[in-house]
Write a protein that holds these residues in place. Sequence first.
Motif, PDB file in Angstrom:
ATOM      1  N   UNK A   1       0.809  -1.217   0.000  1.00  0.00           N
ATOM      2  CA  UNK A   1       0.000   0.000   0.000  1.00  0.00           C
ATOM      3  C   UNK A   1       0.844   1.270   0.000  1.00  0.00           C
ATOM      4  N   UNK A   2       1.904   1.306   0.772  1.00  0.00           N
ATOM      5  CA  UNK A   2       2.708   2.521   0.877  1.00  0.00           C
ATOM      6  C   UNK A   2       3.354   2.914  -0.450  1.00  0.00           C
ATOM      7  N   UNK A   3       3.489   1.969  -1.369  1.00  0.00           N
ATOM      8  CA  UNK A   3       4.088   2.280  -2.668  1.00  0.00           C
ATOM      9  C   UNK A   3       3.232   3.235  -3.496  1.00  0.00           C
ATOM     10  N   UNK A   4       1.959   3.377  -3.138  1.00  0.00           N
ATOM     11  CA  UNK A   4       1.052   4.208  -3.918  1.00  0.00           C
ATOM     12  C   UNK A   4       0.937   5.630  -3.368  1.00  0.00           C
ATOM     13  N   UNK A   5       1.683   5.935  -2.316  1.00  0.00           N
ATOM     14  CA  UNK A   5       1.559   7.248  -1.684  1.00  0.00           C
ATOM     15  C   UNK A   5       1.976   8.402  -2.586  1.00  0.00           C
ATOM     16  N   UNK A   6       2.776   8.139  -3.591  1.00  0.00           N
ATOM     17  CA  UNK A   6       3.229   9.208  -4.486  1.00  0.00           C
ATOM     18  C   UNK A   6       2.211   9.529  -5.580  1.00  0.00           C
ATOM     19  N   UNK A   7       1.132   8.774  -5.654  1.00  0.00           N
ATOM     20  CA  UNK A   7       0.127   8.986  -6.692  1.00  0.00           C
ATOM     21  C   UNK A   7      -0.973   9.924  -6.212  1.00  0.00           C
ATOM     22  N   UNK A   8      -1.561  10.657  -7.143  1.00  0.00           N
ATOM     23  CA  UNK A   8      -2.833  11.328  -6.908  1.00  0.00           C
ATOM     24  C   UNK A   8      -3.940  10.368  -7.314  1.00  0.00           C
ATOM     25  N   UNK A   9      -4.934  10.202  -6.451  1.00  0.00           N
ATOM     26  CA  UNK A   9      -6.034   9.293  -6.759  1.00  0.00           C
ATOM     27  C   UNK A   9      -7.120   9.418  -5.701  1.00  0.00           C
ATOM     28  N   UNK A  10      -8.273   8.793  -5.982  1.00  0.00           N
ATOM     29  CA  UNK A  10      -9.318   8.596  -4.986  1.00  0.00           C
ATOM     30  C   UNK A  10      -9.273   7.135  -4.549  1.00  0.00           C
ATOM     31  N   UNK A  11      -9.646   6.914  -3.281  1.00  0.00           N
ATOM     32  CA  UNK A  11      -9.529   5.578  -2.703  1.00  0.00           C
ATOM     33  C   UNK A  11     -10.686   5.322  -1.741  1.00  0.00           C
ATOM     34  N   UNK A  12     -11.302   4.180  -1.863  1.00  0.00           N
ATOM     35  CA  UNK A  12     -12.246   3.707  -0.851  1.00  0.00           C
ATOM     36  C   UNK A  12     -11.763   2.365  -0.336  1.00  0.00           C
ATOM     37  N   UNK A  13     -11.732   2.247   0.981  1.00  0.00           N
ATOM     38  CA  UNK A  13     -11.406   0.990   1.640  1.00  0.00           C
ATOM     39  C   UNK A  13     -12.597   0.539   2.471  1.00  0.00           C
ATOM     40  N   UNK A  14     -13.342  -0.438   1.972  1.00  0.00           N
ATOM     41  CA  UNK A  14     -14.492  -0.989   2.703  1.00  0.00           C
ATOM     42  C   UNK A  14     -14.018  -2.112   3.618  1.00  0.00           C
ATOM     43  N   UNK A  15     -14.371  -1.998   4.882  1.00  0.00           N
ATOM     44  CA  UNK A  15     -14.000  -3.057   5.814  1.00  0.00           C
ATOM     45  C   UNK A  15     -12.513  -3.151   6.051  1.00  0.00           C
TER      46      UNK A  15
ATOM     47  N   UNK B   1     -13.366  -0.398   9.740  1.00  0.00           N
ATOM     48  CA  UNK B   1     -13.583   0.938   9.187  1.00  0.00           C
ATOM     49  C   UNK B   1     -13.918   0.843   7.699  1.00  0.00           C
ATOM     50  N   UNK B   2     -14.681   1.825   7.228  1.00  0.00           N
ATOM     51  CA  UNK B   2     -14.899   2.033   5.796  1.00  0.00           C
ATOM     52  C   UNK B   2     -14.604   3.504   5.528  1.00  0.00           C
ATOM     53  N   UNK B   3     -13.604   3.762   4.675  1.00  0.00           N
ATOM     54  CA  UNK B   3     -13.071   5.108   4.526  1.00  0.00           C
ATOM     55  C   UNK B   3     -12.961   5.528   3.066  1.00  0.00           C
ATOM     56  N   UNK B   4     -13.128   6.838   2.872  1.00  0.00           N
ATOM     57  CA  UNK B   4     -12.910   7.455   1.565  1.00  0.00           C
ATOM     58  C   UNK B   4     -11.787   8.471   1.717  1.00  0.00           C
ATOM     59  N   UNK B   5     -10.764   8.347   0.879  1.00  0.00           N
ATOM     60  CA  UNK B   5      -9.609   9.238   0.934  1.00  0.00           C
ATOM     61  C   UNK B   5      -9.292   9.810  -0.443  1.00  0.00           C
ATOM     62  N   UNK B   6      -8.619  10.948  -0.420  1.00  0.00           N
ATOM     63  CA  UNK B   6      -7.951  11.446  -1.611  1.00  0.00           C
ATOM     64  C   UNK B   6      -6.458  11.432  -1.348  1.00  0.00           C
ATOM     65  N   UNK B   7      -5.721  10.726  -2.197  1.00  0.00           N
ATOM     66  CA  UNK B   7      -4.258  10.763  -2.136  1.00  0.00           C
ATOM     67  C   UNK B   7      -3.797  12.008  -2.887  1.00  0.00           C
ATOM     68  N   UNK B   8      -2.988  12.808  -2.209  1.00  0.00           N
ATOM     69  CA  UNK B   8      -2.598  14.093  -2.774  1.00  0.00           C
ATOM     70  C   UNK B   8      -1.345  14.018  -3.644  1.00  0.00           C
ATOM     71  N   UNK B   9      -0.678  12.856  -3.673  1.00  0.00           N
ATOM     72  CA  UNK B   9       0.540  12.723  -4.460  1.00  0.00           C
ATOM     73  C   UNK B   9       1.781  13.166  -3.715  1.00  0.00           C
ATOM     74  N   UNK B  10       1.613  13.526  -2.449  1.00  0.00           N
ATOM     75  CA  UNK B  10       2.723  14.013  -1.622  1.00  0.00           C
ATOM     76  C   UNK B  10       3.010  13.078  -0.456  1.00  0.00           C
ATOM     77  N   UNK B  11       2.315  11.943  -0.413  1.00  0.00           N
ATOM     78  CA  UNK B  11       2.397  11.052   0.733  1.00  0.00           C
ATOM     79  C   UNK B  11       1.228  11.206   1.678  1.00  0.00           C
ATOM     80  N   UNK B  12       0.437  12.287   1.493  1.00  0.00           N
ATOM     81  CA  UNK B  12      -0.727  12.498   2.350  1.00  0.00           C
ATOM     82  C   UNK B  12      -1.924  11.731   1.801  1.00  0.00           C
ATOM     83  N   UNK B  13      -2.522  10.880   2.634  1.00  0.00           N
ATOM     84  CA  UNK B  13      -3.772  10.194   2.299  1.00  0.00           C
ATOM     85  C   UNK B  13      -4.898  10.930   3.037  1.00  0.00           C
TER      86      UNK B  13
END
Length: 210
Positions: A107-121, A127-139
């Motif tokens: 998972x940590x390999x994708x921290x450099x990407x900009x994207x949307x992410x949902x993790x169900x369960x 937890x069920x979460x919706x995140x935006x990866x900013x491409x800077x390491x921030x989820x």
Amino acid sequence: MKQLLILLLFSQMAMGQKIRFTSPLDTTLWKAEIAPKPGSRVYTAKGKLVLDTKGGVTVWLNKELSGNFTIEYKRTVVVDGGPNDRLSDLNMFWMAQHPGFQRHGILEEYDSLQLYYVGMGGNTNSTTRFRKYEGTGERRLIQEYADSAHLLKPNHTYTIRIVVKDGTTSVSVDGVKYFEYADPQPLHKGYFGFRSTWSRQVISDFKIYQ
């Protein structure tokens, strides 16, 4: 010939037709990144995609999507005594910027990407979460649930629907809208990927409407 077949598949997707997962998996159309753990594999059976892994895995659709579109598919987290069976992590990436298809499913390999992410369960179905990866390491966390209604049920076939329209993206599960986000800095194009870790999941009836 293979290129012609891929073009035909994308033509079908534009009309919203069901796309079968061929056997063996078409590795020009689908790019699997799997954490190198024993007993992990991605394969197809009876027109369905199976993620059966001890570690992380992402299977990318090798097609950049842009503009307004809808993705719909069915997905089941199998819990039936298999070595990798665990009720957790029905996850997905979309609008990923230039993924490159050279990672190893961690998972940590994708921290450099900009994207949307949902993790169900996620977090062993807590937890069920919706995140935006900013491409800077921030989820960046947009919204989350921890109630049982938004967590996973074993062996239940979910219908997942992702909509991207005019800068707003939403995710619905079995006809119930879980998340909707009007992004002030929307991602206008990118790649879609099935994401999971340590589980066995079956995916079918994949469609894209554009």
